[in-house]
Design a protein around this motif. Structure first.
Motif, short mmCIF file in Angstrom:
data_model
loop_
_atom_site.label_atom_id
_atom_site.label_comp_id
_atom_site.label_asym_id
_atom_site.label_seq_id
_atom_site.Cartn_x
_atom_site.Cartn_y
_atom_site.Cartn_z
N ASP A 93 41.19 77.42 38.01
CA ASP A 93 41.86 78.15 39.08
C ASP A 93 41.68 77.46 40.43
N LYS A 94 40.97 76.31 40.43
CA LYS A 94 40.74 75.60 41.69
C LYS A 94 41.31 74.19 41.60
N GLU A 95 41.69 73.65 42.75
CA GLU A 95 42.23 72.29 42.80
C GLU A 95 41.09 71.29 42.80
N TYR B 55 23.03 81.17 38.57
CA TYR B 55 22.95 81.58 39.98
C TYR B 55 24.26 81.23 40.69
N SER B 56 25.32 81.02 39.95
CA SER B 56 26.62 80.63 40.48
C SER B 56 26.81 80.90 41.98
N GLY B 57 27.05 79.83 42.75
CA GLY B 57 27.32 79.98 44.18
C GLY B 57 26.11 79.91 45.07
N GLY C 185 29.28 73.11 39.54
CA GLY C 185 30.62 73.68 39.53
C GLY C 185 31.38 73.44 40.81
N ASP C 186 31.19 74.34 41.79
CA ASP C 186 31.99 74.33 43.02
C ASP C 186 32.00 72.99 43.75
N LEU C 187 30.90 72.25 43.66
CA LEU C 187 30.81 70.97 44.38
C LEU C 187 31.97 70.03 44.04
#
Ligand SMILES: CC(C)=CCC/C(C)=C/CC/C(C)=C/CC/C(C)=C/COP(=O)(O)OP(=O)(O)O
Ligand SMILES: O=P(O)(O)OC[C@@H](O)CO
Ligand SMILES: [Mg+2]
Length: 236
Positions: free
Chosen positions: A17-19, A165-167, A212-214
């Motif tokens: 769901d993310k670019e 601990y997502s995020g 993940g987010d990185l």
């Protein structure tokens, strides 16, 4: 035969769901040095978005796993090495412990058991979407987390225990305590890993560091540093 994740130091979680960052491609993602790509997220998942990432990674030389957040987004694809299916041990609603799984097995014929493994999640950041989604009880002491980790391995035969601990960057002492409590299960740690140091610190306790987010926020160069941090931690 040992499980592939027993050899891993680092997993890169791609959120469909993310670019990707800037003009980076999945070819760039595949050569960050990560041991495996896990495709999944909590919010905004669809089969189409999952399929798009699987197709983009299919020809890359990196292990590829899907981590579905519900039965409706599972993609049957030969490009996948397997399916890592969460089961949230501290979810308030049993749907996220066994219910979704029963629903999946009921609707799906010919499930590929040999390529399917559960991950015993212990969700620890109350602010994460996954905590809200599964109504997880995140108010746990290190002893509580250790107890969950131990029963996951000893009573429920889980091969993977995942401290999520997502995020946010978690508590290293809790991760160390959970690691001490496990004999054979592989301990995954995920949340807030963003550079060499954070990967190295959590990698010195957990077997596998999940980033993940990185990837989406800072890109492949930043991810590469976390691969080095996790790898050096396990070489020490
Ligand atoms: C039985 C099947 C096929 C599926 C059910 C699987 C279960 C129990 C899912 C519940 C836990 C879950 C949603 C796992 C998905 C992976 C995950 C934790 C992704 C990270 O999520 P966040 O970072 O909180 O979410 P966003 O990045 O989307 O905000
Ligand atoms: O996005 P971050 O905080 O790196 O977390 C990684 C992963 O554990 C999410 O499921
Ligand atoms: Mg996330």
């Amino acid at each position: 035969m040992t499980n592939p994740w027993a050899e891993w130091d680092h997993v890169l979680k791609v959120d469909p769901d993310k670019e990707l960052y800037g003009d980076e491609t999945f070819e760039d993602v595949a050569v960050t040095g990560t041991d495996a790509i896990e495709i999944g997220g909590t919010l905004g998942m669809t089969e189409e978005k999952m399929q798009r990432v699987i197709d983009a990674c299919a020809d890359q030389d990196v292990a590829l796993y899907q981590e579905p957040s519900n039965p409706a987004v599972v993609v049957d694809s030969p490009a996948l090495d397997g399916y890592l299916i969460p089961t949230v041990f501290n979810a308030a609603d049993p749907f996220w412990i066994v219910g979704a799984h029963a629903e999946w097995v009921r609707i799906e014929d010919g499930l590929d058991w040999d390529r399917t493994t559960t991950e015993a999640y212990i969700v620890l950041n109350p602010e994460a979407s996954v905590a809200e989604y599964t109504d997880a009880d995140c108010d746990l002491t290190a002893d509580d987390v250790t107890a969950y980790a131990r029963i996951a391995e000893k009573m429920f035969g889980q091969e993977i225990v995942y401290l999520e601990y997502s995020g946010t960057f978690g508590d290293p002492e809790t991760v160390a305590a959970a690691a001490d409590a496990l004999d054979s299960a592989t301990l995954f740690y995920g949340g807030g890993v963003h550079d060499y140091e954070t990967a190295n610190e959590m990698g010195s306790h957990a077997d596998v560091v999940v980033v993940g987010d990185l990837l989406h926020e800072e890109g492949c160069d930043a991810v590469r540093e976390t691969v080095e941090g996790a790898r050096d931690a396990n070489a020490e």
